[in-house]
Structures are given as C-alpha cells and as structure tokens.
Design a protein around this motif. Structure first.
Motif, short mmCIF file in Angstrom:
data_model
loop_
_atom_site.label_atom_id
_atom_site.label_comp_id
_atom_site.label_asym_id
_atom_site.label_seq_id
_atom_site.Cartn_x
_atom_site.Cartn_y
_atom_site.Cartn_z
N CYS A 162 1.15 -1.01 -0.47
CA CYS A 162 -0.14 -0.14 -0.26
C CYS A 162 1.04 1.03 0.16
CB CYS A 162 -0.94 -0.08 1.78
SG CYS A 162 -2.14 -1.16 1.44
N PHE A 163 1.76 1.18 0.63
CA PHE A 163 3.00 2.73 1.27
C PHE A 163 3.93 1.89 1.16
CE2 PHE A 163 3.60 6.05 4.37
CZ PHE A 163 4.21 6.43 3.15
N ASP A 164 5.14 2.79 0.41
CA ASP A 164 6.85 2.45 0.20
C ASP A 164 6.87 3.31 1.99
OD1 ASP A 164 6.48 0.71 -1.97
OD2 ASP A 164 7.51 2.19 -3.24
N ILE A 165 8.00 2.33 2.16
CA ILE A 165 8.79 3.56 3.57
C ILE A 165 10.29 3.25 3.43
CG2 ILE A 165 6.14 2.83 5.07
CD1 ILE A 165 8.12 1.10 6.67
N HIS A 166 10.51 3.63 4.30
CA HIS A 166 12.34 3.61 4.34
C HIS A 166 12.52 4.07 5.54
CE1 HIS A 166 10.71 5.96 0.50
NE2 HIS A 166 11.92 5.27 0.06
N ASP A 167 13.91 3.12 5.81
CA ASP A 167 14.30 2.57 7.51
C ASP A 167 15.90 3.57 7.02
OD1 ASP A 167 13.47 0.40 8.58
OD2 ASP A 167 13.30 -0.54 6.85
N ILE A 168 16.06 4.54 8.61
CA ILE A 168 16.91 5.75 8.81
C ILE A 168 17.75 5.71 9.52
CG2 ILE A 168 16.03 6.94 6.40
CD1 ILE A 168 15.00 8.99 9.05
N PHE A 169 18.52 5.96 10.06
CA PHE A 169 18.72 6.39 11.11
C PHE A 169 19.27 7.61 11.45
CE2 PHE A 169 20.45 2.49 10.08
CZ PHE A 169 20.46 1.55 11.50
N VAL A 170 18.88 8.18 13.05
CA VAL A 170 18.46 9.48 13.71
C VAL A 170 19.09 9.49 15.18
CG1 VAL A 170 16.29 9.78 12.31
CG2 VAL A 170 16.28 8.58 14.39
N CYS A 171 19.73 11.03 15.27
CA CYS A 171 20.54 11.46 16.16
C CYS A 171 19.34 12.39 16.78
CB CYS A 171 21.79 11.31 16.44
SG CYS A 171 22.72 12.80 14.80
N GLY A 172 20.37 12.56 18.32
CA GLY A 172 19.94 14.08 18.24
C GLY A 172 20.69 15.13 18.40
N GLU A 173 20.87 16.58 19.31
CA GLU A 173 22.00 17.00 19.41
C GLU A 173 23.42 16.15 19.86
OE1 GLU A 173 21.55 20.56 18.37
OE2 GLU A 173 19.98 20.10 17.90
N LYS A 174 23.36 15.77 20.99
CA LYS A 174 24.48 15.28 21.47
C LYS A 174 25.69 14.66 19.91
CE LYS A 174 26.84 12.05 24.23
NZ LYS A 174 26.53 10.40 25.21
#
Length: 295
Positions: A162-174
């Motif tokens: 139904c809907f394509d999605i993408h796996d990513i890595f995210v981080c905060g300010e540190k």
C-alpha cells in the motif's frame, strides 16, 4: 445420528464451559445427550479427551491439542456465517482489522476516518499486534484483514503493498558531529544503537540487510515501540533506526537529524493481507480497495 461437525461443536462447548451440564444448557440439550456425544467422539478417536471429576471436567493433554484446532475451525465457520449475513450495500456489518500501534497512528487513521464517513453503519474492531501476531489471528478468523510491515512470506495469505517506507538512522543534538560526513555501516555499528525488539518485522528487515553486507548489529537498547525509538534518540541515548515517513514531525521540527549513510537501506512497504482461502466481506473488500487505490 449426530454428525461429526455436531460432535466437535459439543466438544468445543464442553471444553469452554468445563462442564457437561453447563454445555448442555448452552446447547439446549440434555446432559446425558452431551455425555453420550463426547463418549462417541472419544471412541471414534480412540482417545480420552476429558478428565471427569465431581467438580466438572478438564481437557486432557490430547484434548487440549484437539481443542486448539477445533476452536480455530469454529471461529472460521462463525466468521463465514457472519459474512454471508452481511448486507451487500454496506448498511450493516463489522470490519475487524489487525494492525500495530505505529501503523495505526501514522498510516491507517485517515483511511478509517474516510471509510467511517462513507459507511457510518459499519463497526470497526481493531486488534493490536505484531506482524507475526496478525498473521496468526488472520488464520484463526479473529480478524478480516491485517495491515503489516512487509516483506512478508506466507503462502496462505494474499499480500498487497500500500505504501512505501524507508528505514533510516537518526540522532539528537549530542551526536550532530557525525553529520559532517556520510557514514559507512561499519562506522555506524561503533555507535550506541537503538532498535526495535528482535521479533519485530521491521528490525528483522534492517538486520538481515546489514548481515548481507557483512555487518552484524549489536544494539545498546531494544524497544517495543517506534515512538520510544524517537524519544530515546531525542534525549541523546544513541542512534535510532526509525521509519522516515513516521518520523517527519521530529525531523521537521529539528528535534532529530537524519544520519547520512554511504549506502541507503532499500525501501520496503506497508501492506494489507488476508486469507486466500476465505472470500472477503463486502466491507473488507471496499476497505482494501481504498488502501490500495494509490498503488
């Protein structure tokens, strides 16, 4: 003569009630007739199905094994009968959906709203679960359709993306300094990682892809929800693997930053699934059409 199906229905009722007399009352039968039916089934199977005590009955080990199968079969029969009785014009009926919290919140809600506005008399039943849970309850007849993370392999299920999605890595300010250049997977593995639990279909997809590249994941944290991944990353507990499409609020508000990788994880999809062997109800058919209209 009592049919085999009737024998199993009586067995199922006794198993649920744990009493011949209570089962008889529920079935509008006499207790001797129920006892005779159970004895007939035990003779045919050459197996004792119940332990008899003055306080009632309990399933034997063999009886418990049989009960699980009979329970699934009767649930499927009941579901089939309900579907036959539904009105073709969707003026009545129920739509039972198996889906996880994250997909409900970030993907499903607008479709539920649209469907309810068009067909206000259709009742919704939402059953929460992981992809593996949803596949199981689909087969037992507890839900009509499931909305899951793909890829998924099950020969008994019809699968429609139904809907394509993408796996990513995210981080905060540190961890913003790591954003100065693109990272290799090997570099990423040296950082404290935050991932979903190992039984998650999303986690398995990312982990299997990493393994195919010769990289093994060893997370610092394993969490049970996508929202927790985002919050743990926001307070700088590590680098979280998330779904980009479900993290846009955090990214747009500058609460989190996407880590740039030298090689992107291939996209996957969210999809709807249902049993190949069981026709969809009118409500289920229409809802699946709405979900897949843009694909």
């Amino acid at each position: 003569m009592v049919s085999k199906l009737d024998l199993y229905k009586i067995f199922w009722k006794v198993g649920k009630k744990e009493s011949f007399s209570k089962a008889a009352k529920s079935l509008y039968m006499t207790q001797p007739a129920v006892s005779q039916a159970i004895m007939q089934l035990e003779r045919e199977l050459d197996t004792r199905l119940f332990n008899r005590t003055p306080k009632g009955v309990s399933l034997t080990i063999e009886g418990s094994l049989l009960f699980d199968y009979v329970n699934s079969a009767i649930n499927l029969i009941d579901t089939g009968e309900k579907k036959i009785l539904e009105f073709r014009n969707l003026t009545a009926g129920e739509l039972a959906i198996g889906v996880g919290d994250t997909i409900s919140r970030h993907f499903l809600l607008p479709y539920l709203e649209d469907f309810r506005n068009k067909y206000p008399n259709i009742k919704f039943k939402i059953v929460n679960g992981t992809t593996s849970n949803i596949c199981s309850i689909l087969k037992s007849g507890e839900v009509d359709i499931g909305i899951c993370n793909f890829p998924l392999e099950d020969p008994k299920l019809e699968l429609r993306p139904c809907f394509d999605i993408h796996d990513i890595f995210v981080c905060g300010e540190k961890y913003k300094p790591i954003l100065s250049h693109t990272l290799k997977f090997e570099e990423m593995m040296k950082l404290p990682l935050i991932l979903l639990e190992s039984e998650s279909n999303s986690r398995s997809y990312v982990e299997n892809y990493m393994i195919s590249k010769g990289v093994k994941i060893s997370p610092e944290f394993e969490l049970g929800s996508h929202d927790l991944l985002l919050e743990f990353a926001r307070i700088n507990l590590g680098i979280a693997c998330v779904t980009r499409e479900f993290s846009e609020d955090y990214l747009n508000q500058g609460l989190l930053y996407e880590v740039q990788l030298q090689e992107q994880i291939p996209k996957r999809s969210i999809g709807v699934c249902f049993l190949k062997s069981v026709p969809l109800s009118p409500a289920s058919t229409r809802f699946v059409e709405m979900l897949t209209a843009s694909t």
